[in-house]
Structure formats: structure tokens, C-alpha cells
Design a protein around this motif. Structure first.
Motif, PDB file in Angstrom:
ATOM      1  N   PHE A 147     -24.771   5.701 -43.783  1.00 55.02           N
ATOM      2  CA  PHE A 147     -23.721   5.752 -42.769  1.00 55.02           C
ATOM      3  C   PHE A 147     -24.202   5.091 -41.489  1.00 55.02           C
ATOM      4  N   ALA A 148     -23.526   4.007 -41.122  1.00 59.21           N
ATOM      5  CA  ALA A 148     -23.904   3.235 -39.942  1.00 59.21           C
ATOM      6  C   ALA A 148     -23.061   3.606 -38.732  1.00 59.21           C
ATOM      7  N   GLU A 149     -21.802   3.998 -38.969  1.00 60.96           N
ATOM      8  CA  GLU A 149     -20.907   4.258 -37.850  1.00 60.96           C
ATOM      9  C   GLU A 149     -19.745   5.134 -38.323  1.00 60.96           C
ATOM     10  N   ILE A 150     -19.426   6.132 -37.511  1.00 59.86           N
ATOM     11  CA  ILE A 150     -18.263   6.981 -37.734  1.00 59.86           C
ATOM     12  C   ILE A 150     -17.499   6.946 -36.419  1.00 59.86           C
ATOM     13  N   SER A 151     -16.231   6.521 -36.472  1.00 61.91           N
ATOM     14  CA  SER A 151     -15.507   6.358 -35.212  1.00 61.91           C
ATOM     15  C   SER A 151     -14.048   6.757 -35.326  1.00 61.91           C
ATOM     16  N   GLY A 152     -13.510   7.139 -34.187  1.00 62.33           N
ATOM     17  CA  GLY A 152     -12.091   7.438 -34.072  1.00 62.33           C
ATOM     18  C   GLY A 152     -11.422   6.340 -33.263  1.00 62.33           C
ATOM     19  N   LYS A 153     -10.373   5.770 -33.801  1.00 63.24           N
ATOM     20  CA  LYS A 153      -9.670   4.658 -33.147  1.00 63.24           C
ATOM     21  C   LYS A 153      -8.335   5.087 -32.548  1.00 63.24           C
ATOM     22  N   ALA A 154      -7.936   6.346 -32.768  1.00 62.14           N
ATOM     23  CA  ALA A 154      -6.620   6.829 -32.329  1.00 62.14           C
ATOM     24  C   ALA A 154      -5.558   5.846 -32.838  1.00 62.14           C
ATOM     25  N   SER A 155      -4.668   5.409 -31.973  1.00 63.11           N
ATOM     26  CA  SER A 155      -3.601   4.488 -32.411  1.00 63.11           C
ATOM     27  C   SER A 155      -3.838   3.056 -31.931  1.00 63.11           C
ATOM     28  N   THR A 156      -5.097   2.714 -31.623  1.00 57.95           N
ATOM     29  CA  THR A 156      -5.403   1.406 -31.037  1.00 57.95           C
ATOM     30  C   THR A 156      -5.364   0.244 -32.029  1.00 57.95           C
ATOM     31  N   GLU A 157      -5.460   0.515 -33.328  1.00 58.51           N
ATOM     32  CA  GLU A 157      -5.455  -0.542 -34.341  1.00 58.51           C
ATOM     33  C   GLU A 157      -4.454  -0.191 -35.443  1.00 58.51           C
ATOM     34  N   PRO A 158      -3.163  -0.228 -35.136  1.00 58.76           N
ATOM     35  CA  PRO A 158      -2.179   0.168 -36.147  1.00 58.76           C
ATOM     36  C   PRO A 158      -2.157  -0.787 -37.341  1.00 58.76           C
ATOM     37  N   LEU A 159      -1.952  -0.225 -38.506  1.00 62.44           N
ATOM     38  CA  LEU A 159      -1.783  -1.032 -39.705  1.00 62.44           C
ATOM     39  C   LEU A 159      -0.482  -1.823 -39.621  1.00 62.44           C
ATOM     40  N   LEU A 160       0.533  -1.207 -39.028  1.00 65.41           N
ATOM     41  CA  LEU A 160       1.841  -1.836 -38.833  1.00 65.41           C
ATOM     42  C   LEU A 160       2.096  -1.943 -37.326  1.00 65.41           C
ATOM     43  N   PRO A 161       1.591  -2.992 -36.678  1.00 64.75           N
ATOM     44  CA  PRO A 161       1.682  -3.104 -35.219  1.00 64.75           C
ATOM     45  C   PRO A 161       3.109  -3.046 -34.668  1.00 64.75           C
ATOM     46  N   ASP A 162       4.067  -3.545 -35.433  1.00 69.92           N
ATOM     47  CA  ASP A 162       5.443  -3.545 -34.943  1.00 69.92           C
ATOM     48  C   ASP A 162       6.139  -2.200 -35.175  1.00 69.92           C
ATOM     49  N   ARG A 163       5.453  -1.277 -35.866  1.00 68.48           N
ATOM     50  CA  ARG A 163       6.006   0.058 -36.133  1.00 68.48           C
ATOM     51  C   ARG A 163       4.923   1.110 -35.896  1.00 68.48           C
ATOM     52  N   PRO A 164       4.478   1.310 -34.658  1.00 70.18           N
ATOM     53  CA  PRO A 164       3.331   2.187 -34.389  1.00 70.18           C
ATOM     54  C   PRO A 164       3.563   3.659 -34.720  1.00 70.18           C
ATOM     55  N   ASP A 165       4.817   4.048 -34.943  1.00 72.11           N
ATOM     56  CA  ASP A 165       5.119   5.437 -35.259  1.00 72.11           C
ATOM     57  C   ASP A 165       5.084   5.740 -36.758  1.00 72.11           C
ATOM     58  N   ARG A 166       4.973   4.720 -37.608  1.00 71.03           N
ATOM     59  CA  ARG A 166       5.023   4.903 -39.061  1.00 71.03           C
ATOM     60  C   ARG A 166       3.798   5.659 -39.590  1.00 71.03           C
ATOM     61  N   PRO A 167       3.989   6.461 -40.641  1.00 71.28           N
ATOM     62  CA  PRO A 167       2.873   7.224 -41.200  1.00 71.28           C
ATOM     63  C   PRO A 167       1.745   6.347 -41.752  1.00 71.28           C
ATOM     64  N   GLU A 168       2.049   5.130 -42.196  1.00 73.21           N
ATOM     65  CA  GLU A 168       1.017   4.246 -42.740  1.00 73.21           C
ATOM     66  C   GLU A 168      -0.080   3.931 -41.721  1.00 73.21           C
ATOM     67  N   ASN A 169       0.220   4.096 -40.447  1.00 69.42           N
ATOM     68  CA  ASN A 169      -0.795   3.877 -39.412  1.00 69.42           C
ATOM     69  C   ASN A 169      -1.840   4.990 -39.410  1.00 69.42           C
ATOM     70  N   ARG A 170      -1.487   6.140 -39.962  1.00 71.26           N
ATOM     71  CA  ARG A 170      -2.449   7.243 -40.094  1.00 71.26           C
ATOM     72  C   ARG A 170      -3.274   6.958 -41.341  1.00 71.26           C
ATOM     73  N   ARG A 171      -4.545   6.665 -41.131  1.00 71.73           N
ATOM     74  CA  ARG A 171      -5.372   6.270 -42.267  1.00 71.73           C
ATOM     75  C   ARG A 171      -6.854   6.457 -41.966  1.00 71.73           C
TER      76      ARG A 171
END
Length: 187
Positions: A147-171
Motif C-alpha cells: 500500500f503506497a497511498e490511501i486517500s479521500g478525494k470527496a467529490s473533486t474527481e467525479p466519474l461523471l463530471p456533468d452529473r456530480p450528483d449521480r451515484p456512479e461518482n461514489r466509488r
């Protein structure tokens, strides 16, 4: 003569680096295929296969486990994995533990804020979720020194940038880090 030896040494080193990079690329591509197939072939995990995104990038082999409508990986607003998500991460760990590469894990959330007055935010939640995934990978046999790094990104790097509220961004993103030098695309 001295200059020729220096050029040969540089050429040998470059050839070795290329061979190592190519071998690592092949290992990542093979592992990505094996992982996809093993998930599809597992009756228990195959129904979650649409929630596992595996690709090989310039950074390494990236495995993303995403939420979908009506199927979250974690209990709401907690870092507690549902049993099916824990089984998926265990399965992933059992496969990737054979690779020698270091691993980075990041947690991601959607853009929905916590209720007003809460001291717990998406930053803590995403970090706690990444750590939950690390604990499951560790229990599946991935050695602690990987393990090199464990990090929390919150909502700063959404999987779906145009839909930041979508569940797919939780990952959760598990990155098996590329250790060999990457080759320029023009080679």
C-alpha cells in the motif's frame, strides 16, 4: 571508443527499460482480462460486474467499484461495506495480490453535502471508505508493504463530471501502480 561504449550502455539500458515496461503492460492487460472473466464466471459476483470498471492507464491498472441506482457499495453516509461489496473487494484482492506492484486506493463521493451542522464531511467519508477497502484487501492477502497511498478525494474527481450528483461518482478506485517507466506513444 569510449563514446561508443557509452552509446551502447545507453542503448542497453533503454532496451531493458522497454522490455520491463512491455512486460508490465502485458501483465496488467492479462490481469484485467482475468479479473473481468473471473467476476463474470462467479455467480455471486457476476450481477455486480456492471459496477466494476477495469482499465489500464499510463498510471497502472485501475479498478473502480462504483455505486449504481439502488445498489450502493457502502451503507448510506458510512464506511461500512455491504457484504456483496466486501466479497467483490476480497475477490479483487485475491487476484491482484500476485502482482508485485504497489497499490493506491482512493475514495470518491458524489456532490451531495452532509446535513448542516455535521462535522463529518465527504472528505472524511471518502477517506474512511478508502481505508475500509484497504482493510478488506489486506485481509484477502495483499501484503501491507504494497500500500503506497490511501486517500479521500470527496467529490473533486467525479466519474461523471456533468452529473456530480449521480451515484456512479461514489466509488472506490484501486490503482495497481505502474512501476516500470512508460514508453512514449511514438515508439
Amino acid at each position: 571508443v569510449e563514446k561508443e561504449v557509452e552509446i551502447e550502455a545507453d542503448s542497453d539500458e533503454s532496451s531493458l527499460e522497454n522490455a520491463i515496461a512491455n512486460r508490465e503492460q502485458d501483465a496488467f492487460e492479462d490481469m484485467a482480462s482475468q479479473l473481468n472473466l473471473s467476476i463474470q464466471d462467479n455467480a455471486e459476483l457476476s450481477e455486480l460486474s456492471g459496477q466494476v470498471l477495469i482499465d489500464v492507464t499510463e498510471d497502472g491498472m485501475r479498478i473502480q467499484i462504483v455505486d449504481q441506482d439502488n445498489r450502493a457499495m457502502f451503507r448510506n453516509e458510512t464506511a461500512e461495506l455491504y457484504s456483496y461489496a466486501q466479497r467483490m473487494i476480497t475477490h479483487i484482492g485475491e487476484k491482484i495480490r500476485v502482482l508485485p506492484n504497489r497499490i493506491s486506493i482512493s475514495g470518491h463521493t458524489d456532490s451531495a453535502p452532509f446535513r448542516a451542522g455535521s462535522n463529518y464531511t465527504n472528505w472524511e467519508l471518502s477517506s474512511d471508505r478508502a481505508n475500509s477497502a484497504r482493510r478488506v484487501l489486506r485481509a484477502s492477502g495483499v501484503s501491507v508493504d504494497r500500500f503506497a497511498e490511501i486517500s479521500g478525494k470527496a467529490s473533486t474527481e467525479p466519474l461523471l463530471p456533468d452529473r456530480p450528483d449521480r451515484p456512479e461518482n461514489r466509488r472506490i478506485t484501486i490503482l495497481v501502480i505502474r512501476e516500470a517507466p512508460t514508453l512514449p506513444t511514438n515508439l
